[in-house]
Design a protein around this motif. Structure first.
Motif, PDB file in Angstrom:
ATOM      1  N   ALA A  41      54.417  -1.211 -17.191  1.00 49.79           N
ATOM      2  CA  ALA A  41      55.256  -2.301 -16.705  1.00 49.79           C
ATOM      3  C   ALA A  41      55.355  -2.298 -15.184  1.00 49.79           C
ATOM      4  O   ALA A  41      55.583  -3.333 -14.569  1.00 49.79           O
ATOM      5  N   ARG A  42      55.195  -1.118 -14.578  1.00 47.11           N
ATOM      6  CA  ARG A  42      55.299  -1.018 -13.128  1.00 47.11           C
ATOM      7  C   ARG A  42      53.991  -1.339 -12.418  1.00 47.11           C
ATOM      8  O   ARG A  42      53.973  -1.543 -11.217  1.00 47.11           O
ATOM      9  N   GLN A  43      52.884  -1.395 -13.162  1.00 49.22           N
ATOM     10  CA  GLN A  43      51.597  -1.665 -12.549  1.00 49.22           C
ATOM     11  C   GLN A  43      51.457  -3.156 -12.260  1.00 49.22           C
ATOM     12  O   GLN A  43      51.720  -3.989 -13.123  1.00 49.22           O
ATOM     13  N   THR A  44      51.039  -3.495 -11.063  1.00 50.43           N
ATOM     14  CA  THR A  44      50.862  -4.894 -10.678  1.00 50.43           C
ATOM     15  C   THR A  44      49.397  -5.154 -10.370  1.00 50.43           C
ATOM     16  O   THR A  44      48.634  -4.236 -10.058  1.00 50.43           O
ATOM     17  N   VAL A  45      49.023  -6.419 -10.469  1.00 47.32           N
ATOM     18  CA  VAL A  45      47.654  -6.832 -10.158  1.00 47.32           C
ATOM     19  C   VAL A  45      47.727  -8.036  -9.230  1.00 47.32           C
ATOM     20  O   VAL A  45      48.677  -8.823  -9.286  1.00 47.32           O
ATOM     21  N   PRO A  46      46.720  -8.219  -8.352  1.00 50.03           N
ATOM     22  CA  PRO A  46      46.711  -9.384  -7.459  1.00 50.03           C
ATOM     23  C   PRO A  46      46.152 -10.607  -8.180  1.00 50.03           C
ATOM     24  O   PRO A  46      45.071 -10.552  -8.773  1.00 50.03           O
ATOM     25  N   VAL A  47      46.886 -11.706  -8.143  1.00 47.75           N
ATOM     26  CA  VAL A  47      46.416 -12.979  -8.691  1.00 47.75           C
ATOM     27  C   VAL A  47      46.807 -14.081  -7.718  1.00 47.75           C
ATOM     28  O   VAL A  47      47.612 -13.879  -6.805  1.00 47.75           O
ATOM     29  N   PHE A  48      46.252 -15.267  -7.937  1.00 46.92           N
ATOM     30  CA  PHE A  48      46.535 -16.395  -7.064  1.00 46.92           C
ATOM     31  C   PHE A  48      47.743 -17.196  -7.560  1.00 46.92           C
ATOM     32  O   PHE A  48      47.928 -17.390  -8.761  1.00 46.92           O
ATOM     33  N   ALA A  49      48.541 -17.656  -6.603  1.00 48.27           N
ATOM     34  CA  ALA A  49      49.586 -18.649  -6.856  1.00 48.27           C
ATOM     35  C   ALA A  49      49.296 -19.855  -5.972  1.00 48.27           C
ATOM     36  O   ALA A  49      48.658 -19.723  -4.912  1.00 48.27           O
ATOM     37  N   ALA A  50      49.741 -21.021  -6.396  1.00 46.15           N
ATOM     38  CA  ALA A  50      49.505 -22.236  -5.613  1.00 46.15           C
ATOM     39  C   ALA A  50      50.372 -22.215  -4.349  1.00 46.15           C
ATOM     40  O   ALA A  50      51.588 -22.081  -4.427  1.00 46.15           O
ATOM     41  N   ALA A  51      49.732 -22.341  -3.192  1.00 38.97           N
ATOM     42  CA  ALA A  51      50.463 -22.369  -1.929  1.00 38.97           C
ATOM     43  C   ALA A  51      51.105 -23.733  -1.690  1.00 38.97           C
ATOM     44  O   ALA A  51      52.031 -23.855  -0.892  1.00 38.97           O
ATOM     45  N   ARG A  52      50.632 -24.732  -2.386  1.00 35.00           N
ATOM     46  CA  ARG A  52      51.187 -26.083  -2.352  1.00 35.00           C
ATOM     47  C   ARG A  52      50.851 -26.737  -3.677  1.00 35.00           C
ATOM     48  O   ARG A  52      50.133 -26.136  -4.496  1.00 35.00           O
ATOM     49  N   THR A  53      51.337 -27.918  -3.911  1.00 36.10           N
ATOM     50  CA  THR A  53      50.993 -28.611  -5.149  1.00 36.10           C
ATOM     51  C   THR A  53      49.513 -28.979  -5.127  1.00 36.10           C
ATOM     52  O   THR A  53      49.038 -29.627  -4.198  1.00 36.10           O
ATOM     53  N   ILE A  54      48.795 -28.543  -6.143  1.00 34.76           N
ATOM     54  CA  ILE A  54      47.362 -28.814  -6.265  1.00 34.76           C
ATOM     55  C   ILE A  54      47.165 -29.792  -7.413  1.00 34.76           C
ATOM     56  O   ILE A  54      47.545 -29.505  -8.548  1.00 34.76           O
ATOM     57  N   VAL A  55      46.595 -30.934  -7.117  1.00 38.08           N
ATOM     58  CA  VAL A  55      46.415 -31.936  -8.164  1.00 38.08           C
ATOM     59  C   VAL A  55      45.040 -31.794  -8.791  1.00 38.08           C
ATOM     60  O   VAL A  55      44.127 -31.191  -8.235  1.00 38.08           O
ATOM     61  N   ALA A  56      44.907 -32.366  -9.970  1.00 39.05           N
ATOM     62  CA  ALA A  56      43.642 -32.297 -10.702  1.00 39.05           C
ATOM     63  C   ALA A  56      42.520 -32.884  -9.857  1.00 39.05           C
ATOM     64  O   ALA A  56      42.681 -33.911  -9.198  1.00 39.05           O
ATOM     65  N   GLY A  57      41.368 -32.214  -9.881  1.00 41.96           N
ATOM     66  CA  GLY A  57      40.218 -32.681  -9.128  1.00 41.96           C
ATOM     67  C   GLY A  57      40.087 -32.084  -7.743  1.00 41.96           C
ATOM     68  O   GLY A  57      39.064 -32.256  -7.088  1.00 41.96           O
ATOM     69  N   THR A  58      41.118 -31.362  -7.269  1.00 41.71           N
ATOM     70  CA  THR A  58      41.079 -30.755  -5.943  1.00 41.71           C
ATOM     71  C   THR A  58      40.163 -29.538  -5.952  1.00 41.71           C
ATOM     72  O   THR A  58      40.292 -28.661  -6.807  1.00 41.71           O
ATOM     73  N   ALA A  59      39.238 -29.483  -4.985  1.00 38.89           N
ATOM     74  CA  ALA A  59      38.388 -28.303  -4.836  1.00 38.89           C
ATOM     75  C   ALA A  59      39.231 -27.166  -4.278  1.00 38.89           C
ATOM     76  O   ALA A  59      39.900 -27.315  -3.253  1.00 38.89           O
TER      77      ALA A  59
END
Length: 209
Positions: A41-59
């Motif tokens: 439970a204490r182990q963490t992993v790096p993942v991405f979070a959206a820095a802003r709202t990302i709409v469908a189709g955005t590269a």
């Protein structure tokens, strides 16, 4: 030898010792299991979070994402990790700012069923329309200069990427919007713009649900 003496000298049964050892092993296993759960439970992993709202189709690019350390346990593979970011990935649905980016919400650009266009609304759009908003695009075909036909829905389901409002227009404001629309609606949308139809953008009836 008396019966009392015989009872005192009789060796302890083997099953009694085995039960004691088994009890010790169960206690040790229980402690090890708790330690494993707490450690995991204490182990963490790096993942991405959206820095802003990302709409469908955005590269997807580094400007859209930020790396966060989170404890996901066995669900770590369900989210986009830094080593998984490749060129050509696009969002397949709107990802709100701050949300962890699921693997299921990204895909290859070549398989995308949506694309972006920039259009100008003949009238200003409501203040509630912002990046990520789901809107309808209406079109009123031009009959002759100054006269337009009855408006009709041109795109029933579009997502706003950006909106720029212009309040300096005489007789009312207007707005330029970049929107994500289904590829199937691209031809009709471009035709409406080239025919100088009056376009209007309004919030979708189901956007607030």
């Amino acid at each position: 030898m008396t019966a009392a003496t015989a009872n005192r000298t009789r060796p302890r049964a083997f099953w009694s010792d085995a039960r004691f050892v088994l009890g010790i092993l169960l206690v040790v296993a229980s402690i090890a299991g708790v330690w494993f759960v707490v450690t995991a439970a204490r182990q963490t992993v790096p993942v991405f979070a959206a820095a802003r709202t990302i709409v469908a189709g955005t590269a997807l690019s580094g400007d859209d994402l930020r790396v966060v350390e989170v404890a996901l346990g066995q669900m770590g593979d369900a989210y986009l990790a830094p080593e998984s970011l490749e060129e050509g990935l696009v969002a397949t649905r709107t990802i709100p700012s701050g949300e962890l980016v699921p693997q299921s919400a990204v895909g290859d650009a070549s398989a995308a069923t949506v694309t972006t266009v920039v259009l100008r609304s003949a009238v200003d759009v409501p203040g509630s329309v912002e990046p990520g908003s789901v809107v309808e695009v209406w079109s009123a075909p031009l009959i002759e200069r100054g006269r337009y036909d009855t408006p009709r829905i041109l795109v029933a389901d579009a997502t706003v990427v950006s909106v720029t409002r212009d309040d300096s227009m005489i007789g009312g404001g207007s707005a330029a919007l970049e929107v994500v629309i289904p590829r199937a609606d691209v031809a009709a949308t471009l035709a409406a713009m080239s025919d100088e139809s009056a376009l209007s953008v309004v919030p979708s009836a189901g956007a607030g649900r």
